[in-house]
Design a protein around this motif. Structure first.
Motif, PDB file in Angstrom:
ATOM      1  N   ASP A 151       0.816  -1.218   0.000  1.00  0.00           N
ATOM      2  CA  ASP A 151       0.000   0.000   0.000  1.00  0.00           C
ATOM      3  C   ASP A 151       0.844   1.260   0.000  1.00  0.00           C
ATOM      4  OD1 ASP A 151      -2.312  -1.460  -0.059  1.00  0.00           O
ATOM      5  OD2 ASP A 151      -2.913  -1.053   2.013  1.00  0.00           O
ATOM      6  N   ARG A 152       2.024   1.223   0.605  1.00  0.00           N
ATOM      7  CA  ARG A 152       2.868   2.424   0.630  1.00  0.00           C
ATOM      8  C   ARG A 152       3.417   2.769  -0.756  1.00  0.00           C
ATOM      9  NH1 ARG A 152       8.534   0.446   3.551  1.00  0.00           N
ATOM     10  NH2 ARG A 152       8.401  -1.740   2.880  1.00  0.00           N
ATOM     11  N   ASP A 153       3.228   1.866  -1.727  1.00  0.00           N
ATOM     12  CA  ASP A 153       3.661   2.099  -3.098  1.00  0.00           C
ATOM     13  C   ASP A 153       2.571   2.730  -3.953  1.00  0.00           C
ATOM     14  OD1 ASP A 153       6.273   0.867  -2.799  1.00  0.00           O
ATOM     15  OD2 ASP A 153       5.207  -1.044  -2.685  1.00  0.00           O
ATOM     16  N   GLU A 192       9.984   4.850   3.330  1.00  0.00           N
ATOM     17  CA  GLU A 192       8.810   5.716   3.342  1.00  0.00           C
ATOM     18  C   GLU A 192       7.920   5.491   2.130  1.00  0.00           C
ATOM     19  OE1 GLU A 192      12.107   8.325   1.456  1.00  0.00           O
ATOM     20  OE2 GLU A 192      11.936   6.544   2.735  1.00  0.00           O
ATOM     21  N   GLY A 193       6.667   5.874   2.257  1.00  0.00           N
ATOM     22  CA  GLY A 193       5.762   5.861   1.122  1.00  0.00           C
ATOM     23  C   GLY A 193       5.885   7.145   0.318  1.00  0.00           C
ATOM     24  N   GLY A 194       5.040   7.291  -0.679  1.00  0.00           N
ATOM     25  CA  GLY A 194       5.036   8.508  -1.481  1.00  0.00           C
ATOM     26  C   GLY A 194       6.127   8.573  -2.534  1.00  0.00           C
ATOM     27  N   LEU A 195       6.794   7.458  -2.795  1.00  0.00           N
ATOM     28  CA  LEU A 195       7.849   7.402  -3.810  1.00  0.00           C
ATOM     29  C   LEU A 195       7.365   6.502  -4.932  1.00  0.00           C
ATOM     30  CD1 LEU A 195      10.856   6.964  -1.358  1.00  0.00           C
ATOM     31  CD2 LEU A 195      10.129   9.064  -2.494  1.00  0.00           C
ATOM     32  N   TYR A 196       7.242   7.061  -6.134  1.00  0.00           N
ATOM     33  CA  TYR A 196       6.589   6.350  -7.223  1.00  0.00           C
ATOM     34  C   TYR A 196       7.467   6.338  -8.474  1.00  0.00           C
ATOM     35  CZ  TYR A 196       2.834   7.650  -4.035  1.00  0.00           C
ATOM     36  OH  TYR A 196       2.067   7.846  -2.916  1.00  0.00           O
ATOM     37  N   SER A 197       7.093   5.481  -9.431  1.00  0.00           N
ATOM     38  CA  SER A 197       7.822   5.406 -10.699  1.00  0.00           C
ATOM     39  C   SER A 197       6.922   5.586 -11.903  1.00  0.00           C
ATOM     40  CB  SER A 197       8.540   4.050 -10.806  1.00  0.00           C
ATOM     41  OG  SER A 197       7.597   2.983 -10.891  1.00  0.00           O
ATOM     42  N   TRP A 198       5.589   5.590 -11.696  1.00  0.00           N
ATOM     43  CA  TRP A 198       4.623   5.742 -12.787  1.00  0.00           C
ATOM     44  C   TRP A 198       3.524   6.705 -12.358  1.00  0.00           C
ATOM     45  CZ3 TRP A 198      -0.656   4.688 -12.879  1.00  0.00           C
ATOM     46  CH2 TRP A 198      -1.268   4.805 -14.152  1.00  0.00           C
ATOM     47  N   LYS A 209       1.816  14.678  -7.737  1.00  0.00           N
ATOM     48  CA  LYS A 209       2.574  13.646  -7.020  1.00  0.00           C
ATOM     49  C   LYS A 209       1.691  12.464  -6.629  1.00  0.00           C
ATOM     50  CE  LYS A 209       5.921  17.017  -5.315  1.00  0.00           C
ATOM     51  NZ  LYS A 209       6.626  17.602  -4.150  1.00  0.00           N
ATOM     52  N   LEU A 210       0.821  12.062  -7.564  1.00  0.00           N
ATOM     53  CA  LEU A 210      -0.101  10.945  -7.337  1.00  0.00           C
ATOM     54  C   LEU A 210       0.276   9.814  -8.284  1.00  0.00           C
ATOM     55  CD1 LEU A 210      -3.456  12.965  -7.106  1.00  0.00           C
ATOM     56  CD2 LEU A 210      -1.914  12.276  -5.245  1.00  0.00           C
ATOM     57  N   GLY A 211       1.086   8.905  -7.812  1.00  0.00           N
ATOM     58  CA  GLY A 211       1.600   7.847  -8.664  1.00  0.00           C
ATOM     59  C   GLY A 211       1.542   6.478  -8.024  1.00  0.00           C
ATOM     60  N   ILE A 212       2.243   5.538  -8.654  1.00  0.00           N
ATOM     61  CA  ILE A 212       2.340   4.166  -8.175  1.00  0.00           C
ATOM     62  C   ILE A 212       3.763   3.681  -8.447  1.00  0.00           C
ATOM     63  CG2 ILE A 212       1.424   1.807  -8.351  1.00  0.00           C
ATOM     64  CD1 ILE A 212      -1.162   2.903  -9.413  1.00  0.00           C
ATOM     65  N   ARG A 213       4.317   2.912  -7.551  1.00  0.00           N
ATOM     66  CA  ARG A 213       5.650   2.337  -7.761  1.00  0.00           C
ATOM     67  C   ARG A 213       5.487   0.929  -8.324  1.00  0.00           C
ATOM     68  NH1 ARG A 213      10.190  -0.390  -5.169  1.00  0.00           N
ATOM     69  NH2 ARG A 213       8.761  -1.177  -3.574  1.00  0.00           N
ATOM     70  N   ILE A 214       5.718   0.790  -9.626  1.00  0.00           N
ATOM     71  CA  ILE A 214       5.567  -0.510 -10.290  1.00  0.00           C
ATOM     72  C   ILE A 214       6.830  -0.910 -11.059  1.00  0.00           C
ATOM     73  CG2 ILE A 214       3.056  -0.467 -10.454  1.00  0.00           C
ATOM     74  CD1 ILE A 214       3.297   0.578 -13.300  1.00  0.00           C
ATOM     75  N   ASP A 215       7.810  -0.021 -11.150  1.00  0.00           N
ATOM     76  CA  ASP A 215       9.071  -0.313 -11.830  1.00  0.00           C
ATOM     77  C   ASP A 215      10.089  -0.689 -10.758  1.00  0.00           C
ATOM     78  OD1 ASP A 215       8.506   0.762 -14.777  1.00  0.00           O
ATOM     79  OD2 ASP A 215       7.611   2.136 -13.321  1.00  0.00           O
ATOM     80  N   VAL A 232      14.782   6.420  -7.868  1.00  0.00           N
ATOM     81  CA  VAL A 232      13.935   6.758  -9.015  1.00  0.00           C
ATOM     82  C   VAL A 232      14.378   8.124  -9.515  1.00  0.00           C
ATOM     83  CG1 VAL A 232      11.593   7.179  -9.833  1.00  0.00           C
ATOM     84  CG2 VAL A 232      11.991   5.480  -8.033  1.00  0.00           C
ATOM     85  N   ASP A 233      14.662   8.226 -10.794  1.00  0.00           N
ATOM     86  CA  ASP A 233      15.076   9.501 -11.385  1.00  0.00           C
ATOM     87  C   ASP A 233      13.850  10.149 -12.036  1.00  0.00           C
ATOM     88  OD1 ASP A 233      16.204  11.651 -12.617  1.00  0.00           O
ATOM     89  OD2 ASP A 233      17.625  10.514 -13.833  1.00  0.00           O
ATOM     90  N   VAL A 234      13.245  11.100 -11.349  1.00  0.00           N
ATOM     91  CA  VAL A 234      12.008  11.701 -11.854  1.00  0.00           C
ATOM     92  C   VAL A 234      12.264  12.768 -12.915  1.00  0.00           C
ATOM     93  CG1 VAL A 234      10.763  11.232  -9.717  1.00  0.00           C
ATOM     94  CG2 VAL A 234      11.924  13.431 -10.005  1.00  0.00           C
ATOM     95  N   ALA A 235      13.512  13.159 -13.121  1.00  0.00           N
ATOM     96  CA  ALA A 235      13.802  14.246 -14.060  1.00  0.00           C
ATOM     97  C   ALA A 235      13.258  13.987 -15.465  1.00  0.00           C
ATOM     98  CB  ALA A 235      15.306  14.522 -14.094  1.00  0.00           C
ATOM     99  N   PRO A 236      13.413  12.786 -16.036  1.00  0.00           N
ATOM    100  CA  PRO A 236      12.870  12.573 -17.383  1.00  0.00           C
ATOM    101  C   PRO A 236      11.354  12.684 -17.465  1.00  0.00           C
ATOM    102  CG  PRO A 236      14.563  10.952 -16.913  1.00  0.00           C
ATOM    103  CD  PRO A 236      14.255  11.650 -15.625  1.00  0.00           C
ATOM    104  N   ARG A 237      10.676  12.473 -16.344  1.00  0.00           N
ATOM    105  CA  ARG A 237       9.207  12.589 -16.346  1.00  0.00           C
ATOM    106  C   ARG A 237       8.769  14.048 -16.490  1.00  0.00           C
ATOM    107  NH1 ARG A 237       4.601  12.730 -16.994  1.00  0.00           N
ATOM    108  NH2 ARG A 237       2.932  11.309 -16.314  1.00  0.00           N
TER     109      ARG A 237
END
Length: 254
Positions: A151-153, A192-198, A209-215, A232-237
């Motif tokens: 759930d934290r993902d 911690e939660g709140g760290l996502y990849s998608w 900042k509403l995502g899901i960590r699936i990668d 997670v490198d968010v810069a390309p997003r």
């Protein structure tokens, strides 16, 4: 050894971003998913000019996986299920590390035919990895898993509970992978939660900042013990016309 994964959601569109990221981040290995190119269309020359060897397995418009590496790749394997036209797995040995690149099916909706295919694919992946781990002490499994492990993902675990990516059957299948001894190395460094990849393209989800960590990057015990970082490198997003996924990378002392 810096190993990364990135669902690029069309390499044809995202090739300049991938080349820029390679130049900036200098990974030893980059695994790509959703290249959406036939093998004949793959931009081998551009990748090699950037200093990387490349192997790929693609199909038109959908799916497709590739591995880019600075060092030679041996023991190549393609495909997981016999006679499956969907190109979702590619494996190679690089500097003594077995790299398994996966694009797990999305599943569409719980109870659908695509959901059943996803669960069958994950069962086959578990069996494949059980054998692979007997042969390779240093193994990394990485890619777009289309599963949020916990759930934290997830930005809204209650609102999305029971839906595809979060269903109990999918999470149980993921736990079967970790039961083999594979470790989600991101969680070695971030609890911690709140760290996502998608992040969905719709409704300004990335901006909000509403995502899901699936990668994910999963490593065998010997390799996980040498993982010094994972990010997670968010810069390309943030770029114009980005993939909906961000790259994820881990560094190992091997």
């Amino acid at each position: 050894m810096k190993i990364a994964t990135w669902n690029v959601n069309s390499l044809k569109v995202r090739l300049p971003q991938v080349l820029d990221w390679l130049a900036a981040q200098q990974p030893d290995v980059l695994c790509l998913q959703e290249t959406k190119l036939t093998d004949a269309q793959f931009p081998r020359a551009e990748i090699e000019a950037a200093g990387y060897q490349v192997v790929f397995s693609g199909q038109p418009a959908y799916n497709g996986v590739a591995i880019l590496a600075r060092a030679p790749m041996t023991e190549l394997e393609r495909d997981l299920l016999a006679d499956d036209p969907q190109k979702r797995l590619l494996a190679a040995t690089i500097n003594g590390v077995r790299v398994v690149n996966v694009y797990v099916p999305n599943g569409q909706a719980v109870g659908s035919e695509k959901y059943a295919y996803k669960l069958a694919w994950l069962t086959a992946l578990r069996d494949y990895l059980a054998d692979a781990l007997k042969q390779h002490e240093k193994l990394v499994l990485l890619g777009d898993f289309n599963i949020a492990p916990e759930d934290r993902d997830v930005h809204d675990p209650e609102g999305l509970a029971g839906q595809v990516l979060l269903s109990e059957a999918e999470r149980a299948a993921f736990r079967e992978l970790t039961a083999l001894g594979l470790c989600d190395v991101f969680r070695l460094h971030h609890q911690e939660g709140g760290l996502y990849s998608w992040w969905d393209y719709r409704a300004f989800m990335f901006r909000r900042k509403l995502g899901i960590r699936i990668d994910l990057i999963l490593a065998s015990p010997m390799l996980a013990g040498s993982c010094s970082s994972c990010e997670v490198d968010v810069a390309p997003r943030r770029l114009e016309r980005p993939s909906d996924h961000a790259p994820v990378w881990a560094e190992f002392v091997v």
